[in-house]
Design a protein around this motif. Structure first.
Motif, mmCIF file in Angstrom:
data_model
loop_
_atom_site.group_PDB
_atom_site.id
_atom_site.type_symbol
_atom_site.label_atom_id
_atom_site.label_comp_id
_atom_site.label_asym_id
_atom_site.label_seq_id
_atom_site.Cartn_x
_atom_site.Cartn_y
_atom_site.Cartn_z
ATOM 1 N N ASP A 197 6.921 -92.171 76.555
ATOM 2 C CA ASP A 197 6.352 -93.216 75.861
ATOM 3 C C ASP A 197 5.334 -92.380 74.925
ATOM 4 O O ASP A 197 5.329 -92.755 73.682
ATOM 5 C CB ASP A 197 5.389 -93.817 76.803
ATOM 6 C CG ASP A 197 6.139 -95.134 77.426
ATOM 7 O OD1 ASP A 197 7.451 -95.161 76.864
ATOM 8 O OD2 ASP A 197 5.885 -95.914 78.248
ATOM 9 N N ILE A 198 4.694 -91.461 75.263
ATOM 10 C CA ILE A 198 3.451 -91.026 74.390
ATOM 11 C C ILE A 198 4.298 -90.176 73.360
ATOM 12 O O ILE A 198 3.874 -90.083 72.067
ATOM 13 C CB ILE A 198 2.574 -90.254 75.205
ATOM 14 C CG1 ILE A 198 1.384 -89.833 74.256
ATOM 15 C CG2 ILE A 198 3.181 -88.767 75.651
ATOM 16 C CD1 ILE A 198 0.517 -90.905 74.328
ATOM 17 N N LEU A 199 5.506 -89.452 73.592
ATOM 18 C CA LEU A 199 6.162 -88.687 72.557
ATOM 19 C C LEU A 199 6.623 -89.740 71.529
ATOM 20 O O LEU A 199 6.801 -89.343 70.435
ATOM 21 C CB LEU A 199 7.149 -87.676 73.330
ATOM 22 C CG LEU A 199 6.532 -86.849 74.042
ATOM 23 C CD1 LEU A 199 7.530 -85.775 74.946
ATOM 24 C CD2 LEU A 199 5.768 -85.671 73.021
ATOM 25 N N GLU B 209 5.966 -91.446 87.561
ATOM 26 C CA GLU B 209 5.094 -91.851 86.577
ATOM 27 C C GLU B 209 5.173 -90.808 85.325
ATOM 28 O O GLU B 209 4.947 -91.279 84.168
ATOM 29 C CB GLU B 209 3.807 -91.407 87.250
ATOM 30 C CG GLU B 209 3.383 -92.529 87.954
ATOM 31 C CD GLU B 209 1.550 -92.494 88.630
ATOM 32 O OE1 GLU B 209 1.033 -93.164 88.403
ATOM 33 O OE2 GLU B 209 1.756 -91.493 89.483
ATOM 34 N N ILE B 210 5.520 -89.477 85.700
ATOM 35 C CA ILE B 210 5.475 -88.481 84.543
ATOM 36 C C ILE B 210 6.788 -88.889 83.631
ATOM 37 O O ILE B 210 6.818 -88.878 82.424
ATOM 38 C CB ILE B 210 5.639 -87.062 84.999
ATOM 39 C CG1 ILE B 210 4.325 -86.828 85.474
ATOM 40 C CG2 ILE B 210 6.004 -86.294 83.857
ATOM 41 C CD1 ILE B 210 4.454 -85.508 86.467
ATOM 42 N N ARG B 211 7.978 -89.174 84.315
ATOM 43 C CA ARG B 211 9.139 -89.600 83.729
ATOM 44 C C ARG B 211 9.006 -90.774 82.831
ATOM 45 O O ARG B 211 9.693 -90.939 81.724
ATOM 46 C CB ARG B 211 10.200 -89.658 84.542
ATOM 47 C CG ARG B 211 10.947 -88.516 84.551
ATOM 48 C CD ARG B 211 12.452 -88.671 85.390
ATOM 49 N NE ARG B 211 12.294 -89.311 86.653
ATOM 50 C CZ ARG B 211 12.285 -88.490 87.603
ATOM 51 N NH1 ARG B 211 12.555 -87.295 87.603
ATOM 52 N NH2 ARG B 211 12.347 -89.046 89.221
ATOM 53 N N VAL C 4 3.291 -81.770 77.619
ATOM 54 C CA VAL C 4 2.661 -82.924 77.732
ATOM 55 C C VAL C 4 2.515 -83.377 79.366
ATOM 56 O O VAL C 4 1.754 -83.931 79.972
ATOM 57 C CB VAL C 4 3.601 -84.184 77.006
ATOM 58 C CG1 VAL C 4 2.525 -85.558 77.252
ATOM 59 C CG2 VAL C 4 3.206 -83.635 75.605
ATOM 60 N N ALA C 5 3.977 -82.982 80.061
ATOM 61 C CA ALA C 5 3.760 -83.347 81.337
ATOM 62 C C ALA C 5 2.705 -82.630 82.279
ATOM 63 O O ALA C 5 2.043 -83.157 83.242
ATOM 64 C CB ALA C 5 5.423 -83.001 81.965
ATOM 65 N N TYR C 6 2.385 -81.533 81.603
ATOM 66 C CA TYR C 6 1.512 -80.941 82.500
ATOM 67 C C TYR C 6 0.153 -81.433 82.811
ATOM 68 O O TYR C 6 -0.493 -81.503 83.910
ATOM 69 C CB TYR C 6 1.101 -79.332 81.615
ATOM 70 C CG TYR C 6 0.473 -78.408 82.907
ATOM 71 C CD1 TYR C 6 0.837 -77.612 83.722
ATOM 72 C CD2 TYR C 6 -0.970 -78.186 82.520
ATOM 73 C CE1 TYR C 6 0.339 -76.908 84.425
ATOM 74 C CE2 TYR C 6 -1.541 -77.297 83.268
ATOM 75 C CZ TYR C 6 -1.165 -76.856 84.260
ATOM 76 O OH TYR C 6 -1.630 -75.936 85.325
ATOM 77 N N ALA C 7 -0.214 -82.048 81.640
ATOM 78 C CA ALA C 7 -1.480 -82.818 81.743
ATOM 79 C C ALA C 7 -1.653 -83.912 82.735
ATOM 80 O O ALA C 7 -2.597 -84.256 83.481
ATOM 81 C CB ALA C 7 -1.787 -83.563 80.465
ATOM 82 N N LEU C 8 -0.388 -84.242 83.285
ATOM 83 C CA LEU C 8 -0.264 -85.479 84.136
ATOM 84 C C LEU C 8 -0.074 -84.713 85.593
ATOM 85 O O LEU C 8 -0.595 -85.035 86.535
ATOM 86 C CB LEU C 8 0.950 -86.308 83.731
ATOM 87 C CG LEU C 8 0.721 -87.157 82.584
ATOM 88 C CD1 LEU C 8 2.214 -87.746 82.355
ATOM 89 C CD2 LEU C 8 -0.162 -88.358 82.715
ATOM 90 N N GLN C 9 0.491 -83.646 85.576
ATOM 91 C CA GLN C 9 0.656 -82.826 86.767
ATOM 92 C C GLN C 9 -0.665 -82.491 87.456
ATOM 93 O O GLN C 9 -0.694 -82.658 88.604
ATOM 94 C CB GLN C 9 1.474 -81.843 86.577
ATOM 95 C CG GLN C 9 3.288 -82.116 86.571
ATOM 96 C CD GLN C 9 4.042 -81.104 86.005
ATOM 97 O OE1 GLN C 9 3.446 -80.235 85.116
ATOM 98 N NE2 GLN C 9 5.498 -81.071 86.108
ATOM 99 N N ALA D 14 -0.513 -85.684 71.724
ATOM 100 C CA ALA D 14 0.099 -86.446 72.657
ATOM 101 C C ALA D 14 -0.304 -85.843 74.277
ATOM 102 O O ALA D 14 -0.477 -86.742 74.909
ATOM 103 C CB ALA D 14 1.736 -86.098 72.765
ATOM 104 N N ARG D 15 -0.749 -84.532 74.434
ATOM 105 C CA ARG D 15 -1.104 -83.943 75.927
ATOM 106 C C ARG D 15 -2.501 -84.624 75.878
ATOM 107 O O ARG D 15 -2.651 -85.232 77.176
ATOM 108 C CB ARG D 15 -0.982 -82.763 75.590
ATOM 109 C CG ARG D 15 -1.412 -81.960 76.975
ATOM 110 C CD ARG D 15 -1.507 -80.574 76.839
ATOM 111 N NE ARG D 15 -2.415 -80.294 75.769
ATOM 112 C CZ ARG D 15 -2.628 -78.774 75.451
ATOM 113 N NH1 ARG D 15 -1.867 -77.977 76.008
ATOM 114 N NH2 ARG D 15 -3.586 -78.544 74.572
#
Lengths: 288, 303
Positions: free
Chosen positions: A161-163, A154-156, A141-146, A190-191
C-alpha cells in the motif's frame, strides 16, 4: 517562565502577519504562555537551549509551536540549528534548558528505555536517506513494521500500500543502490510513513536531489500532510519554500528569527494544483 | 502518544535476521569465524600441554622428601618413638619407615655386585618423611635437626638427616617457575583470544553501524537490535568450535595416538580427556562470541 522574552518576540509575529491562515491560536498568545500546552500543538519548544561541547551554540532560547496537521518549513543556513531541532525531536539530544513537548508530552519525562517506543510515533526522513543497503525496497519498509512487532500478514498488506502511495510499486525487489536519489528518498519516506505516525520530520529531504525530483518529493510530503499528519521540513532551499507558501520558521545561529505563514494559498489545495503551482511560479529559480 | 508494548520475543524472526546478516556480510562473518577457530585450536592444544607440564612438575615435586637416618644402636622402641615424633611435626603428610633389612634388600637389588662384597648391614633404619606441600620440606628438615644454637635434634637416637637443601631449593624453584609460567601463558592466551574475538566482532559491527543507527531511528529497542547479533555470535562461536574440534580430533588421531603407545609423556594420566576438552571449547566459543557481540554492540547503541 524563564523564556518569556523569546516567546513574546517570536510569537507575536505570526499574530501580526495577516495571512489567510489563523496561525496564532489563543494558546500561543504571549499572555497564555504559562498554560501547560497549546491544546492543538503537536510540537512545542519553550526556551530551548543547547550548547555543543565545542562551545558552538546549537539552539539559543528557541520557542515555537506547531499545530496538528500543519505543514511547516524550517529554514536557515548550514549550522544554524535546524538539525539540532530535529535531533532534539527524535530525542537523540537533550536540551540544556527549556522544555520540548510533543503531542503534549514533555520529552524530558520519557525515560531512556521508552525512547524507542516514542520514536515509533515519528516518521523521520533524512538528506542521506539512511536506507539499509543490504535490504530490498520492500524489506526496508517492512523493517519499520517488524520493529514494532507487526505480524507478517499486516506487513504483507501495509507495505505494498505505502509503496503504491509513494510510486514505488515496480521497484519492490530492487536494492537501494539500484535506485535513483529521488526513488531512494521515496523509499525513505515510505518507511517513515508506513506506521502512519502523527508527525513526520524531514531533515533536508531534497538536499541531494535535482529541482524536478525535489518537487516530486515535496508533493509526496504534501500528500502525506493532507492525510492529517503534521509535517516539519528543514531545508536551506529558500526558493522551494517560497513556492510552497507554507508556514516558515527561520532559524539563525540557534535563534528563531522569523515565524510566519508565507502567503496566500488554499488550505485544501489538491496535490495536483500544488504541483502545478510549484512548477509554474518562477522560472526555475531553484537552479540559481 | 500511545506506547505500544510488544516485546514479544520472536525467535524465528531474529534467527532469520542473523542468518541474513551473515549471508550479506560474508567477509566479516568469515573473519570472526576464522578468529574463533584459530583461537580455539590454539587453546585446545594448549590446555593439555599446560596440564601435562603441571602434572610433570607436580610429579617431580612429589618426590621431594626428608630422609632421617637412625643411629646404629637404635632399637625398635626408639624407632617407634621417633616415628611418633616425626608424625607429630607440622606439615608432615606421611612417614614411611624402612628398616635396616629392607634398606639392604633394596640396595642389593640395585647393585648386587657391590653388596656381595660387604658382610653385615651398614645401612641404618630410615624414615622417609613426606611433606604435605613440597614448599614445606625445608621447614620440616629444620624442625628435625633443630636450630643450630640449640644443637639439639628432635631425638637423640637420630644420627643424620639427609641434606639436600640446595638440590631441593633448586627443584622447588624450577618447578614453581614452570607451573607459574604455564598458568601465566594460559591466562595470557585466554585474554588474547577474548580480545581477538571481541575485536573481530567489533570490526564487523563497525561495518554495520549505519544499519544499527537506522534501526534505532525507526524505533527498534536495544534488545531487538541486539538479539540477531547475539544469535549470530552464538552460531559463529559454535561453528568455529566445531571446526576447531574437528581439526584437533584429526590431529590427535593422526599424530598423537600412534605416539602415545610408545611414549608415556603424551599419555600423561592427568591431562584433560577429549570429551571434556570438546565441551570446554564449544562452551567457550559460544559464550565468548555471544557475549562479545552483545557487549561490543553497546557502543553503537548509544544513539
Amino acid at each position: 517562565m524563564a523564556p518569556q522574552n523569546p516567546n513574546s518576540r517570536t510569537r507575536r509575529k505570526p499574530a501580526r502577519s495577516s495571512a489567510a491562515r489563523t496561525l496564532a491560536r489563543p494558546a500561543q498568545m504571549p499572555t497564555r504562555t504559562a498554560s501547560p500546552a497549546s491544546p492543538n500543538a503537536v510540537i512545542e519548544f519553550r526556551g530551548v537551549s543547547l550548547r555543543y561541547d565545542n562551545g558552538h551554540a546549537g539552539l539559543d532560547q528557541a520557542s515555537f509551536a506547531i499545530d496538528r496537521s500543519d505543514f511547516v518549513f524550517m529554514i536557515g543556513s548550514t549550522g544554524s540549528g535546524k538539525s539540532t531541532v530535529m535531533r532534539l525531536l527524535i530525542k537523540e539530544l537533550e536540551p540544556h534548558e527549556g522544555t520540548i513537548r510533543v503531542a503534549g508530552r514533555d520529552l524530558s519525562s520519557i525515560p531512556r528505555r521508552q525512547v524507542p517506543f516514542y520514536r515509533r510515533n515519528l516518521g523521520v526522513v533524512f538528506q542521506d536517506f539512511k536506507l539499509l543497503p543490504n535490504r530490498t525496497v520492500y524489506d526496508n519498509v517492512a523493517y519499520a513494521l517488524q520493529v514494532t512487532g507487526h505480524s507478517r500478514r499486516e506487513i504483507r498488506e501495509k507495505v505494498p500500500d505505502i509503496l503504491r502511495l509513494t510510486g514505488l510499486s515496480t521497484k519492490l525487489h530492487n536494492y537501494p543502490d539500484q535506485l535513483s536519489g529521488g526513488e531512494q528518498q521515496r523509499v525513505s519516506i515510505a518507511r517513515a510513513f508506513v506506521n502512519h505516525p502523527p508527525l513526520l520530520l524531514a531533515d533536508e529531504p531534497t538536499g541531494n536531489l535535482d529541482p524536478e525530483t525535489s518537487i516530486d518529493i515535496m508533493r509526496l510530503l504534501y500528500r502525506i500532510n493532507r492525510t492529517g499528519t503534521t509535517v516539519l521540513v528543514a531545508t536551506h532551499d529558500h526558493a522551494m519554500v517560497d513556492k510552497m507558501r507554507r508556514r516558515v520558521l527561520e532559524i539563525s545561529r540557534g535563534r528563531v528569527v522569523r515565524d510566519e505563514a508565507a502567503g496566500l494559498y488554499q488550505r485544501d489545495e489538491s496535490t495536483r494544483e500544488f504541483a502545478t503551482r510549484m512548477r509554474a511560479t518562477g522560472e526555475r529559480p531553484e537552479g540559481v | 502518544m500511545r506506547p505500544k508494548l510488544n516485546s514479544t520475543f520472536n525467535f524465528g524472526f531474529f534467527l532469520r535476521e542473523s542468518l541474513r546478516a551473515m549471508r550479506r556480510n560474508a567477509a566479516p562473518s568469515f573473519a570472526a569465524l576464522a578468529a574463533v577457530t584459530v583461537t580455539l585450536i590454539v587453546v585446545g592444544v594448549f590446555i593439555p600441554i599446560v596440564q601435562a607440564t603441571r602434572s610433570a612438575a607436580n610429579g617431580v615435586r612429589g618426590r621431594v622428601l626428608v630422609d632421617v637416618y637412625m643411629k646404629d644402636r637404635a632399637n625398635a622402641r626408639a624407632d617407634a618413638r621417633v616415628l611418633g615424633e616425626l608424625k607429630a611435626l607440622p606439615n608432615v603428610k606421611k612417614v614411611v619407615f624402612e628398616s635396616k633389612a629392607q634398606a639392604l634388600a633394596q640396595q642389593r637389588r640395585q647393585d648386587p655386585a657391590a653388596f656381595a662384597l660387604i658382610s653385615g648391614n651398614p645401612l641404618p633404619d630410615t624414615f622417609h618423611v613426606y611433606p604435605n606441600n613440597p614448599n614445606n620440606v625445608l621447614g620440616i628438615r629444620a624442625a628435625i635437626i633443630g636450630s643450630a644454637k640449640r644443637g639439639a635434634s628432635l631425638d637423640r637416637e637420630i644420627a643424620k638427616v639427609s641434606n639436600q637443601t640446595q638440590n631441593t631449593q633448586k627443584l622447588l624453584t624450577v618447578t614453581r617457575f614452570v607451573t607459574i609460567t604455564a598458568a601465566l601463558l594460559a591466562a595470557l592466551l585466554t585474554v588474547a583470544s577474548v580480545l581477538l574475538i571481541g575485536n573481530t566482532i567489533r570490526l564487523s559491527l563497525y561495518a554495520r553501524r549505519r544499519e544499527i543507527e537506522v534501526m534505532k531511528l525507526v524505533g527498534a529497542t536495544d534488545w531487538f537490535i541486539r538479539w540477531p547479533f547475539v544469535i549470530e555470535g552464538t552460531i559463529v562461536g559454535a561453528v568455529g568450535a566445531i571446526l576447531a574440534i574437528v581439526a584437533l580430533g584429526v590431529a590427535k588421531a593422526v599424530l598423537l595416538d600412534p605416539l602415545a603407545n610408545n611414549w608415556t609423556l603424551i599419555a600423561a594420566p592427568h591431562t584433560i580427556n577429549f570429551v571434556a576438552l570438546v565441551l570446554v571449547l564449544v562452551l567457550a566459543g559460544i559464550v565468548v562470541s555471544a557475549l562479545g557481540s552483545g557487549l561490543s554492540l553497546r557502543r553503537f547503541l548509544r544513539v
